[in-house]
Scaffold this active site. Structure first.
Site, PDB file in Angstrom:
ATOM      1  N   HIS A  58      -8.668   0.087  10.014  1.00 55.91           N
ATOM      2  CA  HIS A  58      -7.320   0.231  10.571  1.00 55.91           C
ATOM      3  C   HIS A  58      -7.372  -0.144  12.042  1.00 55.91           C
ATOM      4  CE1 HIS A  58      -6.006   3.299   7.251  1.00 55.91           C
ATOM      5  NE2 HIS A  58      -6.442   2.152   6.764  1.00 55.91           N
ATOM      6  N   TRP A  91       1.446  -1.595   9.104  1.00 58.18           N
ATOM      7  CA  TRP A  91       2.060  -0.265   9.112  1.00 58.18           C
ATOM      8  C   TRP A  91       3.349  -0.344   9.921  1.00 58.18           C
ATOM      9  CZ3 TRP A  91       0.625   4.154   6.580  1.00 58.18           C
ATOM     10  CH2 TRP A  91       1.407   5.285   6.858  1.00 58.18           C
ATOM     11  N   ASN A 101      -6.885   8.169   2.803  1.00 63.34           N
ATOM     12  CA  ASN A 101      -6.504   7.550   4.067  1.00 63.34           C
ATOM     13  C   ASN A 101      -7.275   8.140   5.250  1.00 63.34           C
ATOM     14  OD1 ASN A 101      -4.461   5.902   5.712  1.00 63.34           O
ATOM     15  ND2 ASN A 101      -4.196   7.947   6.588  1.00 63.34           N
ATOM     16  N   GLU A 102      -7.839   7.276   6.090  1.00 65.22           N
ATOM     17  CA  GLU A 102      -8.487   7.675   7.348  1.00 65.22           C
ATOM     18  C   GLU A 102      -9.225   9.007   7.177  1.00 65.22           C
ATOM     19  OE1 GLU A 102      -5.474   7.495  10.412  1.00 65.22           O
ATOM     20  OE2 GLU A 102      -5.093   5.373  10.048  1.00 65.22           O
ATOM     21  N   GLU A 130      -4.498  -1.231   7.660  1.00 67.42           N
ATOM     22  CA  GLU A 130      -3.339  -0.861   8.473  1.00 67.42           C
ATOM     23  C   GLU A 130      -3.519  -1.512   9.831  1.00 67.42           C
ATOM     24  OE1 GLU A 130      -2.554   3.243   9.214  1.00 67.42           O
ATOM     25  OE2 GLU A 130      -2.684   3.826   7.101  1.00 67.42           O
ATOM     26  N   ARG A 180       0.873  -1.180   0.000  1.00 68.03           N
ATOM     27  CA  ARG A 180       0.000   0.000   0.000  1.00 68.03           C
ATOM     28  C   ARG A 180       0.907   1.226   0.000  1.00 68.03           C
ATOM     29  NH1 ARG A 180      -2.789   2.910   4.428  1.00 68.03           N
ATOM     30  NH2 ARG A 180      -4.699   3.878   3.663  1.00 68.03           N
ATOM     31  N   TYR A 200      -5.480  -0.307  15.556  1.00 68.40           N
ATOM     32  CA  TYR A 200      -4.407   0.068  16.474  1.00 68.40           C
ATOM     33  C   TYR A 200      -4.908  -0.138  17.904  1.00 68.40           C
ATOM     34  CZ  TYR A 200      -1.937   1.967  12.417  1.00 68.40           C
ATOM     35  OH  TYR A 200      -1.295   2.111  11.211  1.00 68.40           O
TER      36      TYR A 200
END
Length: 556
Positions: free
Chosen positions: A239, A298, A172-173, A268, A95, A241
């Site tokens: 994503h 990531w 992105n985001e 991610e 990516r 996290y």
């Protein structure tokens, strides 16, 4: 620049309300699994990579499961060798971070064409994303999805005809934590704008809440967003996290999409813990493998917080602990990645298994780790990887994976005998017969003699009364260092208030740091990084001496 940790600092206040919000959404039924099953509409375009029955497939109908990494191309345009490096480590997808010029330097059409060409030359599927949209609505510098769509339309001549190789990740985001419900309408508008412009590629859309969708907006509206794409060739990207720190959160989210027949991947994710939580990367990777979903870690290198760097300084021979986990760990890239059939990988007509690898031999044996090497297997098409297993009686369990004929095995117990063997794999997934076994007894516990080390210390940022620091510990010896303790002293009354990558103990100015699980082993010629925040007075002199397991380290 490329810092997920800095971006996520703005989420702290919002995360404090996460539990209350989630409970409210569950009560309202917003987070219940969708019941409709997403199907590609009749007459949907199926050029190259496309969606079929809720899954990403290639033009020939074969499933394609992404296994790869993110690469910060827009900030490091000279690091194009990274594409070859991640491919050599087994990735099938990369990516690529791009900019439309709203916030960072615009990547030109010629540059994007070159990136696509290099992805193809390295037999990688290329996910292209505009990073300038990150945190829109909360970050004043962020651009809109409409602006990102205009950028892609400006690249149409470059991207047309590349549908077998390229996925367009619009932005992105593209929404922060401020009114994330606002994400849905501009997402639908951007999708329609690209389709009206004639784009036939599979389109990827990121979630709000800085990509983590902890308020469930993408999950609740995914069906309506999917239905807005007349081609049906749309995939959702979550994503993961610190929000995803339990197995239940991870599996619930992914299964909600799978059960609804809606395509999704983990676009991610990070593993190392930080001050906001400890992501459960083991469950993320295991769930992705079980559900046959893609994941993209990531990120390759260049983060301002290097704890998220998979490689140190863009050097594929210096994988961080995080990089070792992603590439060579359980459910990692080396073990699970399959090359796209458009490049010849995963040929369903290939039924011939590789030959058995040679008997492994052990070296660099410590109390908790060792290195295994073996004579390479051969195959009619080509060997793509090896699985190292521990043999115990009539059972075996995978302990490591590698794309080469050597691997470091870590996490062992001192003074214990282990038996290992190796399997080879080819691009079609054929597995060889098992190699002969080798038995190895780890060393007795105790400190590592003759430690060779160097330590780099730097202040990342300062503010009145506080600062953020970073300590990079490099093993300059020829064997791995496990179970380390780093000692140093502050001269001006500084105090460590929070640390990631290690656990501090402080007595006056003297600080002792023991590792986190993911930094516990420092490979030969490798390094680990510990970050922290601290309090300070007017003076903030850096420590001048460091000792690792009692041995004095050089300073860099």
């Amino acid at each position: 620049m490329s810092t997920k940790r800095a971006i996520r600092a703005s989420r702290v206040a919002a995360l404090l309300t996460r539990l209350v919000t989630l409970l409210g959404l569950v009560a309202l039924g917003v987070l219940g699994p969708a019941t409709a099953h997403a199907q590609s509409p009749p007459g949907a375009l199926a050029t190259g990579l496309h969606i079929s029955d809720g899954r990403l497939v290639e033009g020939n109908g074969n499933d394609f499961i992404m296994r790869g990494v993110n690469h910060a191309h827009t900030w490091y345009p000279g690091e194009t060798q990274s594409l070859a490096d991640v491919k050599a480590l087994g990735a099938n997808t990369v990516r690529v971070v791009l900019s439309n010029g709203h916030r960072w330097t615009k990547n030109s059409a010629a540059d994007v064409a070159a990136v696509v060409s290099q992805c193809k030359a390295n037999r990688l599927i290329c996910v292209l994303e505009v990073h300038d949209t990150t945190g829109y609505g909360e970050d004043a510098a962020a651009g809109t999805l409409d602006q990102a769509a205009d950028y892609w339309i400006g690249l149409k001549d470059v991207l047309a005809g590349e549908e077998n190789y390229v996925i367009v990740n619009i932005g992105n985001e593209p929404w922060g934590n401020t009114d994330p419900a606002g994400w849905t309408t501009p997402t639908i508008a951007a999708i329609k704008k690209l389709r009206n412009a004639g784009f036939e590629h599979t389109i990827m859309v990121d979630a709000p809440n800085w990509g983590q969708d902890w308020q469930g907006v993408m999950r609740a509206n995914a069906q309506s967003v999917y239905d807005a794409d007349a081609t049906g060739n749309l995939i959702f990207s979550i994503h993961m996290y610190s929000v995803y720190d339990t197995a239940q959160e991870i599996t619930d989210y992914l299964n909600a999409f799978v059960n609804a027949g809606l395509p999704i991947l983990i676009g991610e994710f990070g593993g190392p813990p930080d001050q906001w939580g400890d992501p459960d990367e083991d469950t993320m990777m295991a769930a992705a493998q079980q559900l046959r979903l893609g994941y993209l870690a990531w990120s390759w290198s260049g983060n301002t917080d290097p704890i998220l760097d998979l490689s140190i300084g863009f050097d594929p021979s210096r994988l961080s602990s995080w990089g070792q986990r992603i590439f060579n760990g359980a459910n990692g890239i080396a073990q699970t990645s399959r090359e796209a059939t458009v490049f010849g990988g995963g040929n369903p007509g290939d039924t011939q298994a590789p030959t058995a690898p040679g008997t492994p031999t052990a070296s660099a044996v410590t109390a908790t780790s060792l290195t295994l090497a073996w004579t390479a297997a051969t195959d009619n098409v080509g060997v793509t990887g090896y699985d190292v297993v521990r043999v115990s009686g009539g059972s075996e369990s995978t302990v490591a994976a590698s794309t080469t004929n050597t691997v470091a095995v870590t996490g062992l117990t001192a003074d214990t005998t282990y038996t290992f063997a190796v399997y080879a794999r080819d691009a079609a997934g054929n597995r060889s017969a098992r190699s002969a076994t080798v038995s190895v007894t780890t060393d007795e516990g105790g400190s590592t003699p003759g430690v060779g080390c160097s330590v780099g210390y730097r202040v990342v940022g300062e503010w009145p009364g506080g600062f953020q620091g970073e300590i990079s510990i490099r093993n300059t010896g020829t064997t791995a260092i496990s179970g380390w303790t780093l000692a140093f002293s502050f001269a001006n009354g500084q105090t460590v208030t929070n640390m990631w990558g290690g656990t501090p103990t402080q007595n006056g100015g003297a600080v002792s740091v023991t590792p986190a699980s993911y930094t516990s082993t420092i490979p030969a010629a490798g390094s680990v990084t510990v970050g922290f925040t601290g309090s300070k007075g007017a003076t903030n002199t850096a420590p001048t001496a460091f000792r690792l397991n009692g041995s004095t380290c050089a300073t860099t």
